[in-house]
Design a protein around this motif. Structure first.
Motif, mmCIF file in Angstrom:
data_model
loop_
_atom_site.group_PDB
_atom_site.id
_atom_site.type_symbol
_atom_site.label_atom_id
_atom_site.label_comp_id
_atom_site.label_asym_id
_atom_site.label_seq_id
_atom_site.Cartn_x
_atom_site.Cartn_y
_atom_site.Cartn_z
ATOM 1 N N LEU A 35 0.257 3.553 7.874
ATOM 2 C CA LEU A 35 1.502 3.930 7.164
ATOM 3 C C LEU A 35 2.638 3.599 7.616
ATOM 4 N N ALA A 36 2.594 3.875 9.079
ATOM 5 C CA ALA A 36 4.213 3.763 9.882
ATOM 6 C C ALA A 36 4.243 2.149 9.886
ATOM 7 N N ALA A 37 3.249 1.391 10.016
ATOM 8 C CA ALA A 37 3.350 -0.049 10.227
ATOM 9 C C ALA A 37 4.045 -0.549 8.801
ATOM 10 N N ALA A 38 3.296 -0.101 7.763
ATOM 11 C CA ALA A 38 3.874 -0.504 6.236
ATOM 12 C C ALA A 38 5.133 0.040 6.160
ATOM 13 N N GLY A 92 0.298 -0.473 17.085
ATOM 14 C CA GLY A 92 -0.646 -0.640 15.920
ATOM 15 C C GLY A 92 0.119 -1.446 14.833
ATOM 16 N N GLY A 93 1.026 -2.484 15.157
ATOM 17 C CA GLY A 93 1.588 -3.028 14.172
ATOM 18 C C GLY A 93 2.930 -2.649 13.416
ATOM 19 N N VAL A 94 3.380 -1.483 14.213
ATOM 20 C CA VAL A 94 4.549 -0.984 13.707
ATOM 21 C C VAL A 94 5.857 -2.024 13.853
ATOM 22 N N ASP A 95 6.375 -2.205 12.909
ATOM 23 C CA ASP A 95 7.695 -3.190 13.003
ATOM 24 C C ASP A 95 9.018 -2.350 13.161
ATOM 25 N N LEU A 96 9.474 -2.354 14.369
ATOM 26 C CA LEU A 96 10.728 -1.771 14.852
ATOM 27 C C LEU A 96 11.801 -2.612 15.056
ATOM 28 N N ALA A 97 11.850 -4.056 14.486
ATOM 29 C CA ALA A 97 12.597 -4.857 14.825
ATOM 30 C C ALA A 97 13.993 -4.753 14.720
ATOM 31 N N GLY A 100 0.907 -1.110 0.051
ATOM 32 C CA GLY A 100 -0.054 0.111 -0.130
ATOM 33 C C GLY A 100 0.802 1.407 0.121
ATOM 34 N N LEU A 101 2.060 1.013 -0.264
ATOM 35 C CA LEU A 101 3.056 2.504 -0.132
ATOM 36 C C LEU A 101 2.869 2.906 -1.617
ATOM 37 N N THR A 102 3.236 4.293 -1.499
ATOM 38 C CA THR A 102 3.181 5.106 -2.916
ATOM 39 C C THR A 102 4.579 4.918 -3.403
ATOM 40 N N LEU A 103 4.893 5.385 -4.523
ATOM 41 C CA LEU A 103 6.084 5.181 -5.124
ATOM 42 C C LEU A 103 7.279 5.935 -4.461
ATOM 43 N N PRO A 127 -1.899 4.251 -4.560
ATOM 44 C CA PRO A 127 -2.713 3.450 -4.113
ATOM 45 C C PRO A 127 -4.256 3.618 -4.056
ATOM 46 N N ALA A 128 -4.980 2.378 -4.129
ATOM 47 C CA ALA A 128 -6.386 2.539 -4.320
ATOM 48 C C ALA A 128 -6.963 3.068 -2.790
ATOM 49 N N ALA A 129 -6.219 2.518 -1.885
ATOM 50 C CA ALA A 129 -6.572 3.280 -0.598
ATOM 51 C C ALA A 129 -5.264 3.727 0.035
ATOM 52 N N PRO A 130 -5.126 4.980 0.060
ATOM 53 C CA PRO A 130 -3.720 5.563 0.718
ATOM 54 C C PRO A 130 -3.649 5.138 2.016
ATOM 55 N N LEU A 131 -2.188 4.888 2.715
ATOM 56 C CA LEU A 131 -2.184 4.757 3.957
ATOM 57 C C LEU A 131 -2.110 6.110 4.720
#
Length: 493
Positions: free
Chosen positions: A209-212, A435-440, A56-59, A200-204
């Motif tokens: 957005l942070a999670a993606a 909220g699903g943000v990946d900071l691994a 779902g990210l933009t270019l 994207p059809a549904a911009p984050l």
């Protein structure tokens, strides 16, 4: 101790983890550019880049993640500098981090299981392409044909690992040029189909957005963090080689193609259905070029996995398994082939790629951070002949064969990474709360580096100076460095 003589291109390399004497070291750091470029002119990069758009990210967002995530190749380059300093493999140098016994435990995970998993991942990518080509040439779609393609690709790869360093340096210089030409042609055709106004059809927004972005950074950065074996090939360079040149050519050789071709994958996903990357790319390529592209994919995998299998065989020796290097290659190859067969015949390829790349950073990120921190603390002063000594009470025996600074730091970093990782398979509690943000990656590497630095300083296990007459790199506690005027600072390697 006796040393084995360097091998020549076109001859199987018999040397294992043994010390490389100064008179046997040839070449220049710039040769590392091609060695690292060939594995990273990669079909897998197309798939990973497309994943960012599918998330779902933009270019611009996808390109930003690609540029940032690939900066972790700098760590791979820095660690490579320990190879010429020590004159032995990375799996032996890591005895300085974990102790003789502790290192064996760590290598079973990072040197065997993860290496085998990466072999399987890359062989899966090539096998998907090779199986498609086999069907294009009229072979029936069957499990037997699939297995035959996988075993053929694995067999060629293991030959590269068996022939070893000299052949890799010579072969990869040619492969990097050939693969670049083929993949640039693919890029030209892809660019002709790109939707430059894509949204994207549904911009984050916000947390989504942070999670993606976090997941994308983990996926991109995981490849660089998996190459803690970078000293294995650099060990053949002269001891006097510039640290900056070694780190720079290693990092740039991997960074440039990774950025370019991962970005191409993201661009392709603006108009193509990259859920099946090979099928999607073939729709924009002329028919005559498709077999050339598939062969290039296979050659890239051979280059990538050739290095992985080469280093994994050294890890097997470092653990203490009494196998010569060539039989060790065959053992790791058999394990990787079995995992590939299972992945291809059971799991969806793209899902397997994303899940694995996100999960392996739990161990590879902290391990890389510890390696870089140790190198900085020791100022790259390693002595291969001392590192190769494994007897009780030896210089890297520490306490009971364990260097608690490294082991605790690795566990602490892995725990922090697990708490922050977010995949379809597992989401850590801290990632869930955010909220699903990946900071691994930043969590795991940051905690591991700080823990290693703090514990090693507290225990006094990283030397600041050395006794007169002691070999360069000989470990002494910080307490021992203050006991007399006979202590001196060694010259830099």
């Amino acid at each position: 101790m006796t040393t084995e003589r360097s091998e020549r291109a076109g001859q199987p390399e018999k040397r294992g983890i043994g010390f490389v004497a100064d008179e046997e070291r040839t070449g220049r750091p710039r040769q590392l550019f091609a060695v690292w470029a060939a594995p990273n002119v990669s079909y897998l990069s197309f798939a990973v880049g497309a994943t960012l758009i599918l998330m779902g990210l933009t270019l611009p967002q996808a390109i930003g993640v690609i540029l940032a995530g690939n900066l972790l190749w700098i760590a791979t380059g820095v660690v490579a500098a320990s190879g010429p300093a020590a004159g032995t493999s990375g799996s032996v140098i890591s005895r300085a981090f974990y102790g003789v016994i502790g290192n064996k435990i760590v290598l079973i995970v990072t040197g065997w299981l993860i290496a085998s998993a990466y072999l399987a991942l890359n062989w899966s990518a090539a096998s998907v392409a090779g199986i498609g080509l086999a069907q294009h040439w009229g072979l029936p779609a069957s499990a037997g044909v699939d297995a035959g393609v996988i075993c053929l690709i694995a067999g060629v790869t293991l030959l590269v690992a068996i022939y070893g360093y000299a052949t890799i340096v010579r072969l990869y210089a040619a492969l990097s040029v050939l693969l670049t030409v083929v993949f640039v042609i693919v890029t030209v055709y892809v660019l002709g189909s790109v939707d430059w106004s894509y949204t994207p059809a549904a911009p984050l927004h916000g947390t989504a957005l942070a999670a993606a972005l976090g997941a994308g950074f983990t996926i991109i950065g995981s490849t660089a963090l998996s190459y803690s074996n970078s000293p294995d090939l650099a060990r053949y360079l002269p001891r006097t080689s510039s640290i900056t040149a070694i780190a720079g050519w290693t990092a740039f050789g991997a960074y440039l193609p990774s950025v370019v071709f991962t970005s191409v994958g993201a661009l392709a996903a603006t108009t193509l259905d990259m859920a099946d990357p090979q099928a999607a790319l073939e729709t924009v390529l002329p028919g005559w070029f498709v077999p050339v592209f598939v062969i290039a994919v296979v050659l890239n995998t051979v280059a990538n996995n050739g290095m992985t299998a080469y280093s994994a065989s050294l890890s097997i020796q470092s653990v203490g398994v009494r196998l010569a290097r060539i039989p060790a290659v065959l053992v790791i190859g058999a394990l990787g082939t079995a995992m590939t067969l299972y992945a291809i015949l059971v799991f969806d390829f793209l899902t397997s790629v994303n899940t694995m790349l996100q999960l392996v950073v739990v161990s590879t990120g902290p391990a890389m951070a510890i390696a870089v921190t140790d190198l900085v603390m020791r100022r790259n002063r390693y002595h291969g002949e001392l590192l190769l000594r494994q007897e009780r009470g030896g210089p890297f025996w520490y306490r009971g064969g364990l260097h608690w600074a490294g082991l605790v730091a690795l566990l602490a970093g892995a725990l922090a990474s697990v708490m922050w990782v977010s995949t379809t398979f597992w989401t850590g509690p801290l990632a869930t709360a955010a909220g699903g943000v990946d900071l691994a990656i930043p969590a795991g590497m940051g905690v591991a580096a700080l823990a290693y630095w703090g514990i090693a300083r507290a225990l006094g296990t990283i030397p600041r100076s050395y006794g007169e007459g002691a070999p360069e790199g000989a470990p002494q506690t910080e307490d021992s460095t203050t006991k007399g005027s006979e202590l001196c600072t060694p010259t830099s390697s």
